[in-house]
Design an enzyme around this catalytic site. Structure first.
Site, mmCIF file in Angstrom:
data_model
loop_
_atom_site.group_PDB
_atom_site.id
_atom_site.type_symbol
_atom_site.label_atom_id
_atom_site.label_comp_id
_atom_site.label_asym_id
_atom_site.label_seq_id
_atom_site.Cartn_x
_atom_site.Cartn_y
_atom_site.Cartn_z
ATOM 1 C CG HIS A 1 39.697 26.158 22.806
ATOM 2 N ND1 HIS A 1 39.658 25.035 22.005
ATOM 3 C CD2 HIS A 1 38.956 27.086 22.145
ATOM 4 C CE1 HIS A 1 38.953 25.275 20.928
ATOM 5 N NE2 HIS A 1 38.493 26.522 20.982
ATOM 6 C CG ASP B 1 35.816 29.863 21.012
ATOM 7 O OD1 ASP B 1 36.823 29.136 21.052
ATOM 8 O OD2 ASP B 1 34.825 29.613 20.303
ATOM 9 C CG HIS C 1 34.675 24.529 22.342
ATOM 10 N ND1 HIS C 1 34.607 25.687 23.083
ATOM 11 C CD2 HIS C 1 35.246 24.880 21.163
ATOM 12 C CE1 HIS C 1 35.101 26.691 22.382
ATOM 13 N NE2 HIS C 1 35.510 26.229 21.209
ATOM 14 N NE ARG D 1 34.148 18.246 12.961
ATOM 15 C CZ ARG D 1 34.435 19.316 13.686
ATOM 16 N NH1 ARG D 1 35.695 19.591 13.997
ATOM 17 N NH2 ARG D 1 33.478 20.109 14.121
HETATM 18 C C1 LIG Z 1 40.629 36.561 17.842
HETATM 19 C C2 LIG Z 1 41.170 35.405 18.149
HETATM 20 C C3 LIG Z 1 40.516 34.344 18.956
HETATM 21 C C4 LIG Z 1 41.488 33.181 18.862
HETATM 22 C C5 LIG Z 1 42.798 33.894 18.806
HETATM 23 C C6 LIG Z 1 42.523 34.952 17.747
HETATM 24 O O1 LIG Z 1 43.477 35.979 17.746
HETATM 25 C C7 LIG Z 1 42.449 34.314 16.360
HETATM 26 C C8 LIG Z 1 42.182 32.807 16.419
HETATM 27 C C9 LIG Z 1 41.239 32.389 17.555
HETATM 28 C C10 LIG Z 1 41.436 30.936 17.926
HETATM 29 C C11 LIG Z 1 40.649 29.940 17.039
HETATM 30 C C12 LIG Z 1 40.943 28.506 17.527
HETATM 31 C C13 LIG Z 1 40.836 28.358 19.045
HETATM 32 C C14 LIG Z 1 41.583 29.523 19.755
HETATM 33 C C15 LIG Z 1 41.620 29.308 21.270
HETATM 34 C C16 LIG Z 1 42.921 29.685 19.104
HETATM 35 O O2 LIG Z 1 43.951 29.137 19.423
HETATM 36 O O3 LIG Z 1 42.825 30.559 18.038
HETATM 37 C C17 LIG Z 1 40.934 30.833 19.338
HETATM 38 C C18 LIG Z 1 41.434 32.130 19.989
HETATM 39 C C19 LIG Z 1 40.601 32.531 21.188
HETATM 40 O O4 LIG Z 1 39.361 32.519 21.133
HETATM 41 O O5 LIG Z 1 41.217 32.853 22.204
HETATM 42 O O1 LIG Z 2 36.420 22.529 14.729
HETATM 43 C C1 LIG Z 2 35.661 22.682 15.668
HETATM 44 O O2 LIG Z 2 34.608 22.076 15.784
HETATM 45 C C2 LIG Z 2 36.041 23.618 16.780
HETATM 46 C C3 LIG Z 2 36.754 24.854 16.316
HETATM 47 C C4 LIG Z 2 36.972 25.817 17.426
HETATM 48 O O3 LIG Z 2 36.737 25.530 18.559
HETATM 49 C C5 LIG Z 2 37.487 27.163 17.126
HETATM 50 O O4 LIG Z 2 37.807 27.478 15.966
HETATM 51 O O5 LIG Z 2 37.570 27.962 18.081
HETATM 52 FE FE LIG Z 3 36.793 27.276 19.866
#
Ligand SMILES: C=C1C[C@]23C[C@@]1(O)CC[C@H]2[C@@]12CCC[C@@](C)(C(=O)O1)[C@H]2[C@@H]3C(=O)O
Ligand SMILES: O=C(O)CCC(=O)C(=O)O
Ligand SMILES: [Fe+2]
Length: 358
Positions: free
Chosen positions: A217, A219, A274, A284
């Site tokens: 994905h 961010d 990533h 981890r």
């Molecule tokens: C602010 C945010 C970015 C995120 C979605 C969220 O509402 C809270 C969690 C964030 C996260 C962390 C893990 C990877 C990700 C793709 C996910 O599923 O939750 C990211 C979201 C994002 O960056 O779109």
């Molecule tokens: O655990 C990791 O190294 C990646 C975590 C991540 O990509 C995320 O929280 O958006």
């Molecule tokens: Fe991420």
């Protein structure tokens, strides 16, 4: 085998699994796109280097990710956060479920939000803290959560200082000055929307070659600052190379370019794809500080970076609008907010009622 089902979710207690259930078996982890060995490493930048701005700009342009050293965040703050994260995930499942994220909620304990886009489950659990962490912590530790709260508070404070430093280095590398950013305070501090902390836990896995910790994905942020423990697992996709591991370096922090910085820089700095893979023996842990702009700010390509030869490629979007698009369309979100330059005007590729201008 004790299969403990989480509320409304087919999510198991991963720590007790002796073999990989079919619902967690991915077909394309080890046999997907190539994984680089001995390729060029992800840049490591010393923030005390007088040329740090140039190195940061180069890394954003060519990688979309880099690690930083001498960043000013005390080692103790990183260690305390890691220890608190470890403590949180080692709680019994029923206790973590007290703070479970609701079906339509964003904060709390649960599986990765992007899980719904994949047919298989991910080998990880997460804890998302948005806004006040006290409420969540109290659900986990009803008899006292002061230590956890203090650690999170300190971590957020340090991350906010670092993200400001990094943002100005990045913006500076694009030729952008404080006067060009309207959401900076008079002292030059960039206002943050609402700090988001994402704690990720990846238990040791009985069949790591067929399991996925966190699927590929980008961010949705401007920047993400990630602390990973001493166990590798983070990989970034590099064009022409494949998956490159970002090795843990004690004290270093990983910085990812997010989709909103991609938009702000008009695609000059690209958000990095990533993922996190898992391993057979080690647990981890990672802690992501997800930084976005204040909620009333609409992010669009900076006008200093656009002209008639370099038209804006993205339409203005707030962070929450973008998160909504991401929640619905996942990896198509960036192309959904992309404008397509046509012969004599700009048309939103997704808006079939767009009118050509000019
Ligand atoms: C602010 C945010 C970015 C995120 C979605 C969220 O509402 C809270 C969690 C964030 C996260 C962390 C893990 C990877 C990700 C793709 C996910 O599923 O939750 C990211 C979201 C994002 O960056 O779109
Ligand atoms: O655990 C990791 O190294 C990646 C975590 C991540 O990509 C995320 O929280 O958006
Ligand atoms: Fe991420």
């Amino acid at each position: 085998m004790s299969l403990k089902l989480l509320k409304n979710e087919q999510h198991l207690d991963l720590n007790s699994m002796k073999e990989l259930p079919d619902s967690y078996a991915w077909s394309s982890v080890a046999d997907g796109s190539p994984t680089s060995c001995g390729s060029e490493p992800v840049p490591v930048i010393n923030l005390e280097d007088p040329d740090a701005m140039m190195h940061v700009g180069h890394a954003c342009k060519t990688w979309g990710v880099f690690q930083v050293m001498n960043h000013g965040v005390p080692m103790m703050v990183l260690d305390d956060m890691e220890a608190s994260g470890r403590k949180l995930f080692s709680l019994p499942v029923h206790q973590k479920l007290q703070a479970a994220r609701s079906a339509d909620g964003v904060s709390g304990y649960g599986v990765a939000r992007i899980s719904s886009f994949f047919p298989k489950l991910m080998w990880s659990e997460g804890f998302t803290i948005i806004g006040s962490h006290y409420e969540h912590a109290q659900k986990l530790w009803p008899h006292g959560c002061t230590h956890f709260c203090e650690v999170v508070e300190e971590y957020k404070k340090e991350m906010n200082k670092l993200v400001n430093k990094l943002m100005w280095l990045i913006l500076g590398s694009l030729g952008i000055t404080k006067g060009d950013i309207k959401w900076a305070s008079p002292t030059g501090e960039l206002k943050e929307a609402c700090p988001v902390l994402q704690l990720n836990s990846y238990p040791a896995c009985p069949d790591p070659d067929r399991a996925m910790g966190l699927a590929a994905h980008t961010d949705s942020t401007l920047l993400t600052i990630l602390h990973q423990n001493n166990t590798s697992g983070l990989q970034v996709q590099r064009e022409g190379t494949g998956w490159v591991t970002v090795p843990p370096i004690r004290g270093a922090l990983v910085v990812n370019v997010g989709d909103l910085l991609h938009i702000l820089s008009n695609g000059t700095y690209t958000s990095v794809l990533h993922r996190a893979i898992v391993n057979r023996t080690q647990h981890r842990l990672s802690v992501a500080y997800l930084y976005g702009p204040p909620s009333n700010v609409r992010i669009s390509p900076l006008s200093k970076l656009t002209d008639s030869f370099h038209p804006p490629l993205y339409r203005p979007v707030t962070w929450s609008e973008y998160l909504g698009t991401k929640a619905k369309h996942f990896n198509k979100a960036l192309s959904i907010v992309r404008l397509c330059a046509q012969m004599n005007g700009f048309v939103d590729v997704n808006d079939h009622n767009s009118v050509l201008v000019g």
